[in-house]
Design an enzyme around this catalytic site. Structure first.
Site, short mmCIF file in Angstrom:
data_model
loop_
_atom_site.label_atom_id
_atom_site.label_comp_id
_atom_site.label_asym_id
_atom_site.label_seq_id
_atom_site.Cartn_x
_atom_site.Cartn_y
_atom_site.Cartn_z
N GLY A 58 0.85 -1.21 0.00
CA GLY A 58 0.00 0.00 0.00
C GLY A 58 0.87 1.24 0.00
O GLY A 58 0.70 2.15 -0.82
N HIS A 59 1.83 1.27 0.95
CA HIS A 59 2.77 2.40 0.98
C HIS A 59 3.57 2.47 -0.32
O HIS A 59 3.80 3.55 -0.86
CB HIS A 59 3.76 2.24 2.15
CG HIS A 59 3.14 2.16 3.50
ND1 HIS A 59 3.08 0.98 4.22
CD2 HIS A 59 2.54 3.10 4.28
CE1 HIS A 59 2.48 1.21 5.38
NE2 HIS A 59 2.14 2.48 5.45
P1 AMP Z 1 0.30 4.62 7.73
O1 AMP Z 1 1.72 4.19 7.73
O2 AMP Z 1 -0.67 3.56 8.11
O3 AMP Z 1 0.09 5.93 8.48
O4 AMP Z 1 -0.07 4.96 6.21
C1 AMP Z 1 0.69 5.88 5.47
C2 AMP Z 1 -0.03 6.19 4.19
O5 AMP Z 1 -0.19 4.99 3.43
C3 AMP Z 1 -1.45 6.74 4.41
O6 AMP Z 1 -1.71 7.78 3.46
C4 AMP Z 1 -2.32 5.54 4.17
O7 AMP Z 1 -3.62 5.86 3.73
C5 AMP Z 1 -1.55 4.83 3.07
N1 AMP Z 1 -1.93 3.41 3.05
C6 AMP Z 1 -1.90 2.54 4.08
N2 AMP Z 1 -2.39 1.34 3.69
C7 AMP Z 1 -2.73 1.47 2.38
C8 AMP Z 1 -3.31 0.59 1.42
N3 AMP Z 1 -3.64 -0.67 1.71
N4 AMP Z 1 -3.52 1.06 0.18
C9 AMP Z 1 -3.22 2.36 -0.13
N5 AMP Z 1 -2.67 3.23 0.72
C10 AMP Z 1 -2.43 2.80 1.97
#
Ligand code: AMP
Length: 280
Positions: free
Chosen positions: A36-37
């Site tokens: 995702g990241h």
């Molecule tokens: P986090 O590390 O969870 O704070 O996420 C960092 C960024 O990655 C945020 O903008 C999230 O929305 C994005 N993100 C996390 N998981 C996914 C995913 N499965 N698909 C797309 N973007 C994601």
């Protein structure tokens, strides 16, 4: 790829890049990076001369009973992933680097934080807006990349940027999923094998609801019922919320007659997972 824990060092690099007229894309993350990241970092790589990834578990966006202490971390693996995509800099500060002992300035977005996760996590979005503001100032980025996985966060950051005239473009990116549909998340690693199987119920329920809306269903209560019924059939799942809100103000609606966000938060065992879909 430059690795640094220091704000000053990021600013020095940014100053040099700006002097050369380079564009900068920022991807804010809390680390433990997955595909995702990676999708955000790849998009930033395509659209900018320079890509900065921040890797920081931001303490001020966690409530006292949340998982700050146990949040998964693996900085070396994160560096390897960023390097493989061609990021230019990974910023990995300690909390003390970001927050002085007498830190007392916060940024918040009112209406859009009222419902969904904002209602259950009272400090969360002020913590997000504050750290994101700091990262924007430090990186001087032209564009910042956020996932639709955190749809409320995406909407709030966009509104903050518009309301306060930040000089940055916010790019929303689609949700990346596992093969069985579970949205990729750093928190999925908390799930034991039985819980991991059960977690697919979030996507199943949303898929069913989205099909109903696309087939013409306009009654939000019926949409919530469809989702709740499917989730309640899974013994390991417990609903935190199932909400249908308009995709501009994030306020609950009764009738679906414009862009809509359907968002859910569900405990699988002790693990709280979120997922959503948007119908424009
Ligand atoms: P986090 O590390 O969870 O704070 O996420 C960092 C960024 O990655 C945020 O903008 C999230 O929305 C994005 N993100 C996390 N998981 C996914 C995913 N499965 N698909 C797309 N973007 C994601």
């Amino acid at each position: 790829m430059i690795r640094t824990e220091k704000i000053k060092e990021v600013k020095e690099c940014v100053k040099a890049w700006k002097k050369e007229g380079k564009t900068i894309g920022l991807v804010p993350t809390m680390g433990y990076l997955h595909e995702g990241h990676a999708s955000l970092i790849k998009k930033a790589r395509e659209e900018n001369d320079i890509v900065i990834v921040s890797d920081f578990v931001n303490p001020i966006q966690f409530g006292p009973k949340e998982d700050l202490a146990t949040y998964p971390r693996d900085f070396e693996a994160d560096c390897a992933l960023c390097e493989s995509i061609g990021a230019d800099l990974i910023f990995h500060p300690e909390p003390e680097e970001m927050y002085a002992p007498d830190f007392c300035t916060h940024v918040g977005v009112a209406t859009l934080s009222e419902h969904l996760c904002g209602a259950r996590r009272p400090v969360h979005f002020n913590g997000v807006c504050t750290v994101v503001t700091k990262l924007f100032m430090i990186s001087q980025a032209d564009r910042a990349y956020f996932g639709q996985k955190d749809a409320q966060q995406l909407a709030i950051v966009r509104r903050m940027v518009r309301d306060l005239n930040y000089n940055i473009e916010i790019i929303g990116c689609p949700i990346v999923r596992e093969e069985d549909g579970l949205a990729k998340s750093s928190r999925n690693t908390y799930l034991n094998p039985m819980e991991r199987k059960a977690a697919v119920v979030l996507h199943q329920a949303l898929t069913e609801a989205e099909a109903k809306i696309r087939a013409g269903e306009t009654d939000a209560a019926e949409v919530r019922r469809i989702i709740s019924n499917i989730i309640e059939d899974e013994p390991l799942a417990r609903i935190d919320y199932v909400e249908v809100v308009d995709w501009n103000e994030l306020q609950p609606i009764e009738k679906i007659d414009g862009p809509v966000l359907v968002a859910i938060a569900v405990f699988i065992g002790k693990v709280r997972l979120i997922d959503n879909f948007i119908v424009e």
